[in-house]
Motif scaffolding. Structure first.
Motif, PDB file in Angstrom:
ATOM      1  N   GLU A   1       8.571  -0.270  -7.644  1.00  0.00           N
ATOM      2  CA  GLU A   1       6.961  -1.028  -8.017  1.00  0.00           C
ATOM      3  C   GLU A   1       6.189  -1.114  -6.903  1.00  0.00           C
ATOM      4  O   GLU A   1       5.176  -1.719  -6.989  1.00  0.00           O
ATOM      5  CB  GLU A   1       7.211  -1.928  -8.958  1.00  0.00           C
ATOM      6  CG  GLU A   1       7.664  -1.919 -10.510  1.00  0.00           C
ATOM      7  CD  GLU A   1       9.352  -1.431 -10.450  1.00  0.00           C
ATOM      8  OE1 GLU A   1       9.804  -2.138  -9.665  1.00  0.00           O
ATOM      9  OE2 GLU A   1       9.606  -0.355 -10.982  1.00  0.00           O
ATOM     10  N   GLN A   2       6.742  -0.697  -5.559  1.00  0.00           N
ATOM     11  CA  GLN A   2       6.034  -0.845  -4.228  1.00  0.00           C
ATOM     12  C   GLN A   2       5.977  -2.370  -3.944  1.00  0.00           C
ATOM     13  O   GLN A   2       4.954  -2.902  -3.248  1.00  0.00           O
ATOM     14  CB  GLN A   2       4.792  -0.137  -4.303  1.00  0.00           C
ATOM     15  CG  GLN A   2       4.780   1.143  -4.652  1.00  0.00           C
ATOM     16  CD  GLN A   2       3.111   1.726  -4.701  1.00  0.00           C
ATOM     17  OE1 GLN A   2       2.924   2.686  -5.464  1.00  0.00           O
ATOM     18  NE2 GLN A   2       2.266   1.363  -3.992  1.00  0.00           N
TER      19      GLN A   2
ATOM     20  N   GLN B   1       0.827  -1.100   0.077  1.00  0.00           N
ATOM     21  CA  GLN B   1      -0.037   0.101   0.019  1.00  0.00           C
ATOM     22  C   GLN B   1       0.891   1.226  -0.015  1.00  0.00           C
ATOM     23  O   GLN B   1       1.851   1.294   0.763  1.00  0.00           O
ATOM     24  CB  GLN B   1      -0.886  -0.009   1.254  1.00  0.00           C
ATOM     25  CG  GLN B   1      -1.625   1.296   1.267  1.00  0.00           C
ATOM     26  CD  GLN B   1      -2.619   1.345   2.757  1.00  0.00           C
ATOM     27  OE1 GLN B   1      -3.200   0.240   3.101  1.00  0.00           O
ATOM     28  NE2 GLN B   1      -2.365   2.246   3.357  1.00  0.00           N
ATOM     29  N   ASP B   2       0.430   2.172  -0.829  1.00  0.00           N
ATOM     30  CA  ASP B   2       1.106   3.663  -0.566  1.00  0.00           C
ATOM     31  C   ASP B   2       0.491   4.175   0.274  1.00  0.00           C
ATOM     32  O   ASP B   2      -0.039   4.010   1.252  1.00  0.00           O
ATOM     33  CB  ASP B   2       0.901   4.502  -1.952  1.00  0.00           C
ATOM     34  CG  ASP B   2       2.108   5.293  -2.602  1.00  0.00           C
ATOM     35  OD1 ASP B   2       3.051   5.509  -1.426  1.00  0.00           O
ATOM     36  OD2 ASP B   2       2.273   5.743  -3.627  1.00  0.00           O
TER      37      ASP B   2
ATOM     38  N   VAL C   1       4.412  12.236   0.777  1.00  0.00           N
ATOM     39  CA  VAL C   1       5.517  10.972   1.021  1.00  0.00           C
ATOM     40  C   VAL C   1       4.921  10.010  -0.053  1.00  0.00           C
ATOM     41  O   VAL C   1       3.687   9.484   0.278  1.00  0.00           O
ATOM     42  CB  VAL C   1       5.998  10.501   2.005  1.00  0.00           C
ATOM     43  CG1 VAL C   1       7.106   9.540   1.968  1.00  0.00           C
ATOM     44  CG2 VAL C   1       6.656  11.587   3.007  1.00  0.00           C
ATOM     45  N   SER C   2       5.784   9.327  -0.938  1.00  0.00           N
ATOM     46  CA  SER C   2       5.085   8.282  -1.695  1.00  0.00           C
ATOM     47  C   SER C   2       6.302   7.040  -1.981  1.00  0.00           C
ATOM     48  O   SER C   2       7.385   7.347  -1.844  1.00  0.00           O
ATOM     49  CB  SER C   2       4.738   8.571  -3.259  1.00  0.00           C
ATOM     50  OG  SER C   2       4.347   7.631  -3.956  1.00  0.00           O
ATOM     51  N   LEU C   3       5.695   5.816  -1.879  1.00  0.00           N
ATOM     52  CA  LEU C   3       6.752   4.649  -2.060  1.00  0.00           C
ATOM     53  C   LEU C   3       7.007   4.668  -3.528  1.00  0.00           C
ATOM     54  O   LEU C   3       7.948   3.969  -3.853  1.00  0.00           O
ATOM     55  CB  LEU C   3       5.946   3.301  -1.468  1.00  0.00           C
ATOM     56  CG  LEU C   3       5.767   3.471  -0.071  1.00  0.00           C
ATOM     57  CD1 LEU C   3       5.125   1.989   0.300  1.00  0.00           C
ATOM     58  CD2 LEU C   3       6.885   3.580   0.885  1.00  0.00           C
ATOM     59  N   LYS C   4       6.150   5.062  -4.449  1.00  0.00           N
ATOM     60  CA  LYS C   4       6.111   4.640  -6.185  1.00  0.00           C
ATOM     61  C   LYS C   4       7.633   5.422  -6.436  1.00  0.00           C
ATOM     62  O   LYS C   4       7.612   6.593  -6.134  1.00  0.00           O
ATOM     63  CB  LYS C   4       4.955   5.099  -6.702  1.00  0.00           C
ATOM     64  CG  LYS C   4       4.838   4.903  -8.125  1.00  0.00           C
ATOM     65  CD  LYS C   4       3.642   5.461  -8.721  1.00  0.00           C
ATOM     66  CE  LYS C   4       3.359   5.340 -10.235  1.00  0.00           C
ATOM     67  NZ  LYS C   4       3.980   3.765 -10.583  1.00  0.00           N
TER      68      LYS C   4
ATOM     69  N   SER D   1      -0.119  -4.712   4.637  1.00  0.00           N
ATOM     70  CA  SER D   1      -0.263  -4.898   3.315  1.00  0.00           C
ATOM     71  C   SER D   1       1.364  -5.370   3.118  1.00  0.00           C
ATOM     72  O   SER D   1       1.569  -5.809   1.768  1.00  0.00           O
ATOM     73  CB  SER D   1      -0.397  -3.377   2.498  1.00  0.00           C
ATOM     74  OG  SER D   1       0.661  -2.537   2.856  1.00  0.00           O
ATOM     75  N   LEU D   2       2.121  -5.426   3.837  1.00  0.00           N
ATOM     76  CA  LEU D   2       3.495  -5.776   3.901  1.00  0.00           C
ATOM     77  C   LEU D   2       3.565  -7.749   3.453  1.00  0.00           C
ATOM     78  O   LEU D   2       4.335  -8.197   2.825  1.00  0.00           O
ATOM     79  CB  LEU D   2       4.466  -5.588   4.988  1.00  0.00           C
ATOM     80  CG  LEU D   2       4.795  -3.937   4.832  1.00  0.00           C
ATOM     81  CD1 LEU D   2       5.416  -3.583   6.289  1.00  0.00           C
ATOM     82  CD2 LEU D   2       5.588  -3.518   3.808  1.00  0.00           C
TER      83      LEU D   2
END
Length: 211
Positions: A156-157, A39-40, A48-51, A134-135
């Motif tokens: 790509e998360q 999940q982002d 902040v974003s993981l993408k 979500s991990l």
């Protein structure tokens, strides 16, 4: 005869060793994907974003004073080594009411190094649990919504880790309490994923130049 053998050892062996390790990076140096589509951070406070980033993701919880040592270990052993790489970031999640404690932590980290690639984001207990779940790991959050473990998330998360760790079998995260684990395992895995993206970039550039 003896001189010839010495010359072989001095000059040929280093070349063979280099080719062996170079081959290993290209053919075997890929960090397994353990969970796809983590999940982002859309629902968290902070931009902040993981993408499109290589992220070290952590959960500070409500007892941030107790996590300072963990953060210092991560800063000294991982961030100082990799923080200047493009697209690398460390993201720490904390409950919404812990912002003042986080500010104190940032000040103390800032005394050790530049912290421009450290990001802190805040959410409700429900949002934090949802993100952690979500991990898809075998680990659990502590009752205070924190954990000493941090996780490597790719651009790509996807959660990256080990499927054949000598101690744990499947290794989802890295315990920041243990300097040895950060030195001996996490550092190697971050190197691998950075090398993976560098090799992919070189290949893409080579493909474009050949068109």
């Amino acid at each position: 005869m003896k001189k010839g053998f010495v010359l072989v050892i001095l000059f040929v062996f280093p070349i063979v060793a280099y080719l062996f390790f170079a081959s290993g990076v290209n053919n075997f140096g890929r960090l397994p994907v353990l969970t796809k589509s983590v999940q982002d951070l859309t629902h968290f406070e902070g931009d902040v974003s993981l993408k499109d980033h290589i992220t070290v993701l952590g959960f500070l919880g409500n007892n941030i004073d107790l996590k300072k040592g963990n953060a210092f270990n991560l800063n000294q052993k991982i961030y100082k080594r990799f923080g200047k790489f493009k697209d690398f970031q460390i993201v720490m999640v904390a409950p919404s009411d812990q912002e003042s404690k986080v500010q104190d932590l940032k000040k103390e980290l800032g005394k050790l190094s530049e912290i421009d690639k450290w990001y802190f984001t805040y959410g409700s207990s429900t949002e934090i649990k949802r993100l952690f779940n979500s991990l898809g790991t075998s680990l659990e959050l502590d009752p205070d919504l924190g954990t000493p473990y941090v996780f490597i998330i790719d651009k790509e998360q996807n959660l990256r880790g080990r499927t054949d760790d000598e101690d744990e079998g499947v290794k989802y995260g890295f315990n920041t309490i243990s300097v040895a684990e950060l030195n001996n395992k996490m550092e190697d895995d971050v190197k691998i994923i950075l090398a993976e993206y560098r090799l992919a970039l070189k290949k893409n550039n080579a493909d474009r130049s050949n068109k």
